[in-house]
Design an enzyme around this catalytic site. Structure first.
Site, PDB file in Angstrom:
ATOM      1  N   GLY A 168      -2.594  12.101  -6.227  1.00  0.00           N
ATOM      2  CA  GLY A 168      -2.465  12.527  -4.839  1.00  0.00           C
ATOM      3  C   GLY A 168      -2.096  14.001  -4.729  1.00  0.00           C
ATOM      4  O   GLY A 168      -2.255  14.775  -5.691  1.00  0.00           O
ATOM      5  N   ARG A 207      -0.556  -1.425  -2.076  1.00  0.00           N
ATOM      6  CA  ARG A 207      -0.994  -0.599  -3.212  1.00  0.00           C
ATOM      7  C   ARG A 207      -1.618  -1.409  -4.338  1.00  0.00           C
ATOM      8  O   ARG A 207      -2.411  -0.900  -5.129  1.00  0.00           O
ATOM      9  CB  ARG A 207       0.213   0.177  -3.770  1.00  0.00           C
ATOM     10  CG  ARG A 207       0.700   1.263  -2.868  1.00  0.00           C
ATOM     11  CD  ARG A 207       0.977   2.553  -3.588  1.00  0.00           C
ATOM     12  NE  ARG A 207       1.773   2.436  -4.771  1.00  0.00           N
ATOM     13  CZ  ARG A 207       2.950   3.027  -4.971  1.00  0.00           C
ATOM     14  NH1 ARG A 207       3.469   3.762  -4.004  1.00  0.00           N
ATOM     15  NH2 ARG A 207       3.581   2.912  -6.099  1.00  0.00           N
ATOM     16  N   ASP A 210      -2.589   6.701   1.196  1.00  0.00           N
ATOM     17  CA  ASP A 210      -2.193   7.421   2.416  1.00  0.00           C
ATOM     18  C   ASP A 210      -3.345   8.218   3.047  1.00  0.00           C
ATOM     19  O   ASP A 210      -3.250   8.621   4.201  1.00  0.00           O
ATOM     20  CB  ASP A 210      -1.039   8.388   2.113  1.00  0.00           C
ATOM     21  CG  ASP A 210       0.230   7.667   1.698  1.00  0.00           C
ATOM     22  OD1 ASP A 210       0.305   6.442   1.900  1.00  0.00           O
ATOM     23  OD2 ASP A 210       1.144   8.320   1.159  1.00  0.00           O
ATOM     24  N   GLY A 242       3.152   5.087   4.306  1.00  0.00           N
ATOM     25  CA  GLY A 242       2.680   6.383   4.809  1.00  0.00           C
ATOM     26  C   GLY A 242       3.878   7.195   5.250  1.00  0.00           C
ATOM     27  O   GLY A 242       4.397   6.989   6.341  1.00  0.00           O
TER      28      GLY A 242
HETATM   29  O1  F6P Z   1       1.827   7.825  -1.845  1.00  0.00           O
HETATM   30  C1  F6P Z   1       1.612   6.483  -1.679  1.00  0.00           C
HETATM   31  C2  F6P Z   1       2.881   5.786  -1.281  1.00  0.00           C
HETATM   32  O2  F6P Z   1       2.627   4.400  -1.327  1.00  0.00           O
HETATM   33  C3  F6P Z   1       3.443   6.158   0.080  1.00  0.00           C
HETATM   34  O3  F6P Z   1       2.786   5.543   1.147  1.00  0.00           O
HETATM   35  C4  F6P Z   1       4.865   5.720  -0.063  1.00  0.00           C
HETATM   36  O4  F6P Z   1       5.688   6.431   0.818  1.00  0.00           O
HETATM   37  C5  F6P Z   1       5.173   6.063  -1.495  1.00  0.00           C
HETATM   38  O5  F6P Z   1       3.941   6.052  -2.174  1.00  0.00           O
HETATM   39  C6  F6P Z   1       6.126   5.137  -2.183  1.00  0.00           C
HETATM   40  O6  F6P Z   1       6.365   5.626  -3.451  1.00  0.00           O
HETATM   41  P1  F6P Z   1       7.139   4.940  -4.638  1.00  0.00           P
HETATM   42  O7  F6P Z   1       6.127   4.168  -5.438  1.00  0.00           O
HETATM   43  O8  F6P Z   1       7.686   6.074  -5.434  1.00  0.00           O
HETATM   44  O9  F6P Z   1       8.172   4.050  -4.046  1.00  0.00           O
END
Ligand code: F6P
Length: 355
Positions: free
Chosen positions: A109, A281, A134, A177
């Site tokens: 990203g 995800r 996102d 997001g």
């Molecule tokens: O960048 C993708 C994302 O899923 C965002 O939507 C979210 O805020 C973040 O990653 C969460 O990240 P982590 O896996 O570090 O908790």
């Protein structure tokens, strides 16, 4: 030629499909090539780890969620700081050479591409491929992983809607997001949400409470989507770090629980919330993402074959193209509050929490 591949930052559906497509393009088109998988994102490169990716390890993974390489988040601000005389950036450059790479594919990203720009500035041959649920990467119409997340979120909201209607409740659904509201916007339109609160449009607490009360009285129930990064108009004046501090004091990382309580107290109706979280995800990529990931991976490998480095693959209309990584590094593609998709959503009665 020796090609390195790493996947960096939060994972998403389609990463394996990209790895597969890079591998297949290389094995079809480039003689005597070797592909090195770098585990754990930039973490693996900092430590100098890599292993040979054989065709049988990537040829059948188009439908597999996650990433066979593993991933990690590595803070950009730490990249250039010296630790025991060497920075992480220097370690990555040295390890690129030690591994004998001629090119490195970085699937990631916005943060990943920022670090990729640092590597390019040091003379490394890097090609980025835009990934994220996102959909907030500057310079590309769409990122792989986004559509799968939209499908998952939409299905969840559909399911939540029926139980919300049965009980005559108000339901808050938190969607991922942090900076951008694309996922909220698309899944909300697809699932017929009543209200969407996105980071790009700070909302009025009073107005959302009044909206929820009216909607539940008129329609019998109300679905409000809250993007992770949604913020109250009263919070918008604060810098992010101060906002985080205020929320931490309240014991919350997002505004959803606070809003839930406020709406419940105001409307005296049953109010619930569901956080969709990492479901968005994980899992199998949808067909759209499999095709997009395959096209992006093959295209990136073609760019490498042509010796075009320092770029990030991108989607423009129906075409796959590329941007200079220096042009996109550090920028985000956010929802324009005055743009066509928000205007459209408003034209069919979706509320964004403005006064
Ligand atoms: O960048 C993708 C994302 O899923 C965002 O939507 C979210 O805020 C973040 O990653 C969460 O990240 P982590 O896996 O570090 O908790």
């Amino acid at each position: 030629m020796k090609f390195g591949i790493l996947t960096s930052g939060g994972d998403c559906a389609g990463l394996n499909a990209v790895i597969r497509s890079i591998g297949l393009y290389i094995s079809e088109n480039i003689k005597n090539a070797e592909i090195i998988g770098i585990p754990d994102g930039y973490g693996g490169l900092i430590r100098g780890e890599g292993f040979v990716l054989k065709e049988n390890s990537y040829s059948d993974i188009i439908d597999r969620g996650g990433t066979i390489l593993g991933t990690s988040r590595q803070a950009f601000k730490l990249m250039t700081i010296e630790e025991n005389g060497t920075s992480r950036l220097e370690k990555m450059c040295n390890n690129y050479k030690k591994l004998g790479l001629d090119c490195l594919f970085t699937l990631g990203g916005a943060g990943t591409h920022k670090t990729a720009a640092l590597l390019c500035a040091e003379g490394l041959n890097v090609i980025g491929i835009p990934k994220t649920i996102d959909n907030d990467i500057y310079g590309t119409d769409v990122t792989f992983g986004f559509q799968t997340a939209v499908e998952v979120a939409t299905e969840c909201i559909d399911r939540i809607k029926t139980t919300t209607a049965s009980h005559g409740r108000i339901m808050l659904v938190e969607i991922m997001g942090n900076k951008a509201g694309w996922l909220t916007l698309h899944s909300g339109i697809a699932a017929g949400a009543d209200c969407m609160l996105i980071p790009e449009i700070p909302f009025s607490l009073k107005a959302v409470k009044e909206f929820a009360k009216k909607r539940v009285e008129e329609k019998g129930c109300c679905i409000i989507l809250v993007a992770e990064g949604a913020l109250l108009s009263s919070e918008a004046k604060y810098k992010k770090k101060d906002r985080v501090f205020i929320r931490t004091e309240r014991g919350e990382s997002t505004v959803t629980l606070h809003l839930n309580e406020e709406i419940s107290n105001y409307t005296k109706k049953e109010t619930r919330c569901s956080v969709l979280g990492y479901m968005q995800r994980g899992g199998t990529p949808c067909a759209f993402d499999r095709v997009l990931s395959s096209r992006l991976g093959g295209y990136a490998a073609k760019l490498a074959n042509e010796g075009r480095f320092g770029v990030t693959a991108a989607v423009s209309g129906n075409h796959i193209t590329y941007n200079s990584v220096f042009d996109i590094a550090g920028k985000y593609k956010l929802v324009n509050p005055q743009g066509p998709i928000v205007k459209f959503a408003k034209s069919i009665g979706i509320y964004f929490g403005e006064e």
